[in-house]
Scaffold this motif. Structure first.
Motif, PDB file in Angstrom:
ATOM      1  N   ILE A  41      13.524  -7.997 -13.634  1.00 33.67           N
ATOM      2  CA  ILE A  41      13.446  -8.347 -15.059  1.00 33.67           C
ATOM      3  C   ILE A  41      13.791  -9.828 -15.201  1.00 33.67           C
ATOM      4  N   ALA A  42      12.880 -10.645 -14.741  1.00 39.33           N
ATOM      5  CA  ALA A  42      13.025 -12.108 -14.792  1.00 39.33           C
ATOM      6  C   ALA A  42      11.621 -12.697 -14.814  1.00 39.33           C
ATOM      7  N   GLY A  43      11.533 -14.005 -14.948  1.00 40.94           N
ATOM      8  CA  GLY A  43      10.220 -14.624 -14.972  1.00 40.94           C
ATOM      9  C   GLY A  43       9.389 -14.102 -16.127  1.00 40.94           C
ATOM     10  N   ILE A  44       8.120 -13.773 -15.850  1.00 38.27           N
ATOM     11  CA  ILE A  44       7.210 -13.299 -16.893  1.00 38.27           C
ATOM     12  C   ILE A  44       7.663 -11.959 -17.479  1.00 38.27           C
ATOM     13  N   ASN A  45       8.245 -11.114 -16.625  1.00 33.89           N
ATOM     14  CA  ASN A  45       8.747  -9.823 -17.125  1.00 33.89           C
ATOM     15  C   ASN A  45       9.906 -10.012 -18.099  1.00 33.89           C
ATOM     16  N   LEU A  79      10.575   0.015 -25.192  1.00 30.17           N
ATOM     17  CA  LEU A  79      11.415   0.938 -24.426  1.00 30.17           C
ATOM     18  C   LEU A  79      10.715   1.385 -23.145  1.00 30.17           C
ATOM     19  N   SER A  80       9.428   1.655 -23.256  1.00 26.80           N
ATOM     20  CA  SER A  80       8.655   2.107 -22.096  1.00 26.80           C
ATOM     21  C   SER A  80       8.512   1.009 -21.054  1.00 26.80           C
ATOM     22  N   PHE A  81       8.347  -0.236 -21.510  1.00 33.48           N
ATOM     23  CA  PHE A  81       8.200  -1.350 -20.568  1.00 33.48           C
ATOM     24  C   PHE A  81       9.493  -1.554 -19.782  1.00 33.48           C
ATOM     25  N   GLY A  82      10.634  -1.445 -20.462  1.00 33.68           N
ATOM     26  CA  GLY A  82      11.921  -1.544 -19.772  1.00 33.68           C
ATOM     27  C   GLY A  82      12.084  -0.452 -18.731  1.00 33.68           C
ATOM     28  N   TYR A  83      11.746   0.785 -19.112  1.00 31.98           N
ATOM     29  CA  TYR A  83      11.826   1.921 -18.182  1.00 31.98           C
ATOM     30  C   TYR A  83      10.863   1.732 -17.012  1.00 31.98           C
ATOM     31  N   PHE A  84       9.665   1.242 -17.318  1.00 31.63           N
ATOM     32  CA  PHE A  84       8.637   1.013 -16.295  1.00 31.63           C
ATOM     33  C   PHE A  84       9.119  -0.005 -15.263  1.00 31.63           C
ATOM     34  N   LEU A  85       9.716  -1.092 -15.715  1.00 35.98           N
ATOM     35  CA  LEU A  85      10.198  -2.128 -14.795  1.00 35.98           C
ATOM     36  C   LEU A  85      11.315  -1.602 -13.908  1.00 35.98           C
ATOM     37  N   ILE A  86      12.236  -0.836 -14.493  1.00 38.53           N
ATOM     38  CA  ILE A  86      13.377  -0.313 -13.735  1.00 38.53           C
ATOM     39  C   ILE A  86      12.932   0.708 -12.692  1.00 38.53           C
ATOM     40  N   ILE A  94       5.886  14.107 -16.318  1.00 39.36           N
ATOM     41  CA  ILE A  94       5.589  13.951 -17.740  1.00 39.36           C
ATOM     42  C   ILE A  94       6.156  12.642 -18.311  1.00 39.36           C
ATOM     43  N   ILE A  95       7.371  12.293 -17.882  1.00 34.29           N
ATOM     44  CA  ILE A  95       8.007  11.070 -18.413  1.00 34.29           C
ATOM     45  C   ILE A  95       7.199   9.830 -18.039  1.00 34.29           C
ATOM     46  N   ASP A  96       6.739   9.769 -16.778  1.00 35.20           N
ATOM     47  CA  ASP A  96       5.939   8.618 -16.352  1.00 35.20           C
ATOM     48  C   ASP A  96       4.602   8.573 -17.082  1.00 35.20           C
TER      49      ASP A  96
END
Length: 330
Positions: free
Chosen positions: A167-171, A154-161, A254-256
């Motif tokens: 959200i393509a390639g290696i991500n 969940l955090s990785f998705g939020y981080f990318l956005i 705090i969220i980041d």
């Protein structure tokens, strides 16, 4: 006629002496590796001390006290989780569970892939019960792994956005692999009673089948209880990381901060450390990488990860090593 079942006093004394020697050697190894860790970090000590001096101000007092208090909640929740798991093997008190966790932590960091954790926890059981406890330990570790994987995904998705990453390639591949791993983990939970039969069919693992048979006896409600204790522990560690980052004035919301802490735990969970020194290196490397997307003080980041490692790992390891010395042969 002499009873052959009686224990030979000389043999018993020899066993006690050998066991005492073994415990002493373990303690020496722990202290040596501790020295090695600090020796490797010597070049960073000055900058660490400088950052600590800047952080030790009155306004951070309550954060520091809360950070220390949470150490006991962190390992207390882990002990409660282990007590719940151990019920299927042998009933133990929370105190004994706490000792087993600390001994496992102490032995785990001097062995590859944290294997000593199994020995430390099994040590508290009677000899004939130790093999059965392996399955319970595997279940507990698997649940903690899944929790880290869930919040890390969940955090990785939020981080990318939030960082405008495509959200393509290696991500994209990483997200896909993480989601598939979550689905696989949930399937393993639903079909855990088949794990014993699966192990029986693999020649190289067949001899360990009796150790995982215990998985069949855990009900869904019992697994959910273990999951809850693991969840509480995860939130505690995450809160600790956020607190220590705030103490060292890492100026993000705090969220980041919580998102990046989850990502660091995800990397630490997926990438196995050779020993506790490797564990510290993984924390530092992942912290530097994820924080590189923000304008923050990298020296403060390194110091924060070191301090968290110091209070959450080093201090409990020292306590655990003392418990190892005090443990009697069973």
């Amino acid at each position: 006629m002499q009873n052959t079942n009686e224990t030979n006093p000389k043999t018993s004394i020899l066993s006690e002496k050998l066991f005492s020697l073994f415990k002493t050697l373990l303690f020496v190894v722990i202290v040596w590796m501790l020295y090695k860790a600090f020796d490797q970090k010597q070049q960073n000590i000055d900058s660490l001390l400088l950052e600590c001096q800047k952080a030790f101000v009155v306004k951070n007092l309550w954060k520091g006290l809360l950070l220390i208090l949470l150490i006991f909640f962190n390992w207390g929740f882990e002990a409660k989780k282990w007590q719940q798991l151990a019920l299927k093997v042998e009933e133990i008190s929370l105190k004994e569970a706490f000792k087993g966790v600390l001994m496992g932590l102490s032995l785990g960091f001097i062995t590859p892939a944290n294997l000593g954790d199994y020995a430390g926890r099994m040590w508290k059981f009677k000899q004939q019960k130790r093999a059965e406890s392996i399955g319970a330990i595997l279940l507990g570790n698997g649940i903690q792994f899944y929790i880290s994987l869930l919040f890390g995904t969940l955090s990785f998705g939020y981080f990318l956005i939030t960082n405008n990453q495509i959200i393509a390639g290696i991500n994209g591949i990483t997200i896909l692999v993480l989601i598939l791993s979550l689905l696989l983990g949930f399937f393993a939970y639903l079909k855990r009673h088949l794990f014993y039969l699966f192990v029986l069919k693999i020649p190289y693992l067949k001899k360990f089948a009796h150790s995982v048979k215990i998985l069949e006896y855990f009900s869904n409600e019992e697994v959910r209880k273990v999951f809850l204790w693991g969840l509480l522990r995860y939130f505690t560690i995450s809160l600790q990381f956020v607190l220590v980052l705030l103490i060292f004035e890492v100026k993000l919301n705090i969220i980041d901060l919580w998102t990046i802490s989850c990502l660091i735990f995800l990397v630490k969970t997926i990438v196995p450390a050779i020993n506790f020194i490797g564990d510290l290196g993984i924390r530092e490397f992942s912290a530097i990488y994820f924080f590189s997307f923000y304008q923050v003080n990298h020296a403060a980041i390194i110091t924060a990860t070191f301090v968290l490692w110091f209070i959450n790992i080093l201090f409990p390891v020292l306590v655990g090593s003392i418990l190892v010395l005090k443990t009697k042969i069973r």
